[in-house]
Design an enzyme around this catalytic site. Structure first.
Site: not given
Length: 481
Positions: A18, A21, A127, A130, A144, A147, A297, A300
């Protein structure tokens, strides 16, 4: 020649690369290229992929393939992104490499010998996103915050644990003695607060019957290493530890790049593990923020994901590097949208840098008798200082200030008019502008290496280059997926 070592985190191969990265790859590459220009240091850059753990095994099972086949396929996607972005990595590390597995096992033995590994049964809140235990204080409404779409799992099982609680005082001492150990300072304060609140020992194994996809625990065939313990060891295994200590000692310690969701793992867990294994801590840890889109954030479901591969396909790798380095804040969260990216590309690259180089080199090609002799430039200290403080955006602001100055000089001196009225004076003005373009080309080398090479080649040949950044219609863009 003195050597230094820079590393990114190793992205987890449970999904496609993504934009975050791509950001980290480009930031690390930028710093490496700035530091190498002086010639007094060789910079070793490590990146790669993290390939063990429950999520990889589950994803592979969903597709009916082995975890190794799955990891091979996704690791290539990350390496392809690095190559497309012209990341000058020295090694692309994969945690499934045999050398890494052997180093992780030896690291385990060192921590065990220090009395820092023990077996116990605990009930934890976990989680899966993570792959980390979570305390109640870290959860928001029982979930979390990183997530929130995943249920927190309550687990009770016998695992090996690392004696993290033993290292609170050594970590606080490290942070106090080295106030720039974590950058920015707000992240150092955040990790200090976390450590002062009390450290809990963390699990470093999983039972093999539940998860076989991992590195075996030395001396216990019923357990495999927890993915974080395994992955963190890559920073030392990559540079020869423990098989080639001369090489390791020539490069260690390391400057680490990581996102803010990795703060605890990189600046506390990993540092405690290093102390346990008898190794020096990292040199410095730079923590960057997240990229959001439209104030939210990327998701999709929301349709606001900006895919780095599509972004490169539309605007090119050089423009993508520019956007990430100058228009994503190095320390804070930053917002990017398709519309903003298009505006920045058009204003700063097509109409800005590209137009300037075209105008000056067209004047030079038309009116000068040959190439302008240009001395080899070094980077101004102000530019280097901004880069070494991880302020990529401000380093590029320095370059664009130069671009604006040259534009203003053209407007003020009117070389296109003077060359007709006073040819010798006009040639002097144009030659001076070419030297400024050469300086700009040199300054762009760490951020936009191909663009830099094109500009400097144009100067050497006294020839106007092809359009550096062709005009693109917003309707033709396709970066969002």
């Amino acid at each position: 020649m003195r050597a230094r070592y820079i590393t990114t985190t190793l992205p987890y191969v449970n999904a496609n690369p993504h934009l975050g990265h791509a950001l980290e790859f480009v930031q690390a590459d930028f710093l490496k290229r700035v530091m190498e220009v002086g010639g007094s240091e060789r910079i070793f850059l490590n990146t790669g992929t993290d390939e063990h753990g429950a999520k990889i095994a589950a994803k592979a099972a969903e597709g009916g393939e082995t975890p190794q086949a799955y990891a091979d396929r996704y690791a290539k996607r990350f390496q392809d992104l690095c190559d497309t972005l012209n990341i000058s990595y020295d090694v692309f590390t994969r945690t499934t490499n045999p050398e890494h597995s052997a180093a992780a096992q030896e690291f385990w033995r060192r921590c065990d010998a220090a009395g820092d590994i023990y077996k116990a049964t605990y009930e934890i809140k976990y989680c899966i996103g993570c792959e980390l235990e979570k305390t109640d204080s870290e959860l928001v409404e029982g979930r979390c915050p990183v997530h929130p779409n995943l249920e927190i799992e309550v687990r009770s099982e016998e695992n090996y644990y690392f004696r993290f609680s033993k290292y609170a005082e050594p970590l606080l001492k490290l942070y106090t003695e080295r106030p720039d150990f974590v950058v920015p300072s707000v992240r150092l304060h955040e990790i200090e607060t976390f450590v002062r609140a009390g450290l809990k020992d963390f699990s470093i194994s999983r039972r093999k019957e539940k998860l076989s996809w991992g590195i075996p625990v030395p001396g216990d065939e019923d357990h495999v290493m927890y993915v974080w313990f395994d992955a963190l060891v890559n920073y030392v295994s990559t540079i020869g530890w423990p098989r080639d200590m001369a090489r390791f000692e020539s490069l260690w310690p390391v400057v680490q790049f990581a996102g803010k969701d990795n703060l605890r793992q990189q600046s506390a867990m990993w540092q405690a593990m290093l102390l346990s294994a008898g190794l020096p801590p990292s040199e410095q840890i730079f923590i960057h923020g997240f990229i959001t889109s439209g104030g939210q954030k990327m998701s999709k479901t929301l349709g606001n994901v900006i895919d780095p591969t599509a972004l490169i396909a539309t605007y090119g790798a050089e423009a993508t590097r520019y956007i990430l380095l100058r228009h994503v804040h190095p320390f804070e969260d930053s917002d990017l949208t398709e519309e903003l990216i298009h505006t920045l590309y058009t204003a700063h690259l097509t109409n800005g840098l590209g137009n300037l180089v075209s105008r000056v080199m067209k004047l030079a090609e038309t009116h000068l008798d040959g190439p302008v002799a240009v001395a080899r430039h070094s980077f101004p200290q102000e530019f280097v200082s901004r880069a070494e403080r991880f302020e990529c955006n401000r380093a590029l602001d320095f370059v664009w200030d130069k671009i604006q100055e040259v534009d203003e000089r053209i407007t003020r001196d009117e070389p296109f008019r003077v060359i007709k009225e006073d040819p010798e004076r006009g040639k002097e003005l144009i030659a001076a502008l070419v030297k400024e373009v050469a300086m700009i080309g040199t300054l762009l080398a760490p951020a936009m290496p191909s663009t830099s090479a094109t500009i400097l080649k144009a100067v050497q040949e006294n020839k106007k280059p092809e359009n550096l950044f062709p005009r693109i219609a917003l309707a033709d863009t396709k970066a969002q997926v």
